[in-house]
Design a protein around this motif. Structure first.
Motif, PDB file in Angstrom:
ATOM      1  N   UNK A 159       0.836  -1.196   0.000  1.00  0.00           N
ATOM      2  CA  UNK A 159       0.000   0.000   0.000  1.00  0.00           C
ATOM      3  C   UNK A 159       0.872   1.247   0.000  1.00  0.00           C
ATOM      4  N   UNK A 160       0.488   2.225  -0.789  1.00  0.00           N
ATOM      5  CA  UNK A 160       1.212   3.493  -0.851  1.00  0.00           C
ATOM      6  C   UNK A 160       0.238   4.637  -0.577  1.00  0.00           C
ATOM      7  N   UNK A 161       0.786   5.818  -0.391  1.00  0.00           N
ATOM      8  CA  UNK A 161      -0.047   6.992  -0.173  1.00  0.00           C
ATOM      9  C   UNK A 161      -0.752   7.361  -1.474  1.00  0.00           C
ATOM     10  N   UNK A 162      -1.999   7.792  -1.392  1.00  0.00           N
ATOM     11  CA  UNK A 162      -2.759   8.107  -2.603  1.00  0.00           C
ATOM     12  C   UNK A 162      -2.285   9.391  -3.275  1.00  0.00           C
ATOM     13  N   UNK A 163      -2.479   9.436  -4.581  1.00  0.00           N
ATOM     14  CA  UNK A 163      -2.168  10.635  -5.347  1.00  0.00           C
ATOM     15  C   UNK A 163      -0.863  10.494  -6.109  1.00  0.00           C
ATOM     16  N   UNK A 164      -0.602  11.486  -6.950  1.00  0.00           N
ATOM     17  CA  UNK A 164       0.635  11.447  -7.721  1.00  0.00           C
ATOM     18  C   UNK A 164       1.355  12.796  -7.733  1.00  0.00           C
ATOM     19  N   UNK A 165       0.947  13.691  -6.852  1.00  0.00           N
ATOM     20  CA  UNK A 165       1.599  15.001  -6.761  1.00  0.00           C
ATOM     21  C   UNK A 165       2.879  14.931  -5.962  1.00  0.00           C
ATOM     22  N   UNK A 166       3.539  16.086  -5.780  1.00  0.00           N
ATOM     23  CA  UNK A 166       4.814  16.118  -5.070  1.00  0.00           C
ATOM     24  C   UNK A 166       4.708  15.619  -3.628  1.00  0.00           C
ATOM     25  N   UNK A 167       3.594  15.895  -2.948  1.00  0.00           N
ATOM     26  CA  UNK A 167       3.435  15.445  -1.561  1.00  0.00           C
ATOM     27  C   UNK A 167       3.332  13.937  -1.458  1.00  0.00           C
ATOM     28  N   UNK A 168       2.547  13.327  -2.334  1.00  0.00           N
ATOM     29  CA  UNK A 168       2.409  11.868  -2.330  1.00  0.00           C
ATOM     30  C   UNK A 168       3.740  11.216  -2.671  1.00  0.00           C
TER      31      UNK A 168
END
Length: 114
Positions: A44-53
């Motif tokens: 499992x990874x953190x959601x999203x694909x922006x710089x924060x994720x």
């Protein structure tokens, strides 16, 4: 912390303890035993694909599972910033300084008290 980093840290600690015990006590007073540490694994990874994720997936997953972070209570922006700073400065997580606010803002966006 990556498995490699943790293994290297534990080996280094073991050498330091051995050397310290060897110089401080007779050899018969030293007893070593092997310990095995099993960490839960997850894909499992953190959601999203922006710089924060991307930053959270790069730096937070070294020591934490995404699930563990996602079950934390919703926190204020300043509290998330304090938590990420604690991970960097107290726990010595290898988070680049410029990524601390990026990670804190991202965690606030997904787990923030709005």
């Amino acid at each position: 912390m990556t498995r490699y980093t943790m293994d290297a840290l534990l080996r280094g600690l073991g050498v330091a303890l051995i050397l310290g015990a060897w110089s401080a006590a007779p050899a018969h007073a030293l007893t070593l035993k092997t310990e095995t540490v099993h960490r839960p694994s997850s894909t499992r990874v953190f959601p999203g694909d922006g710089p924060g994720a991307k930053a959270a997936n790069s730096f937070c997953l070294m020591c934490h599972s995404a699930g563990m972070v996602m079950t934390q209570p919703d926190l204020s922006k300043s509290t998330w910033l304090a938590e990420v700073n604690k991970m960097k400065h107290v726990m010595k997580a290898p988070i680049p300084e410029d990524q601390v606010p990026v990670i804190a803002e991202y965690l606030y966006s997904i787990k923030g008290r709005k």
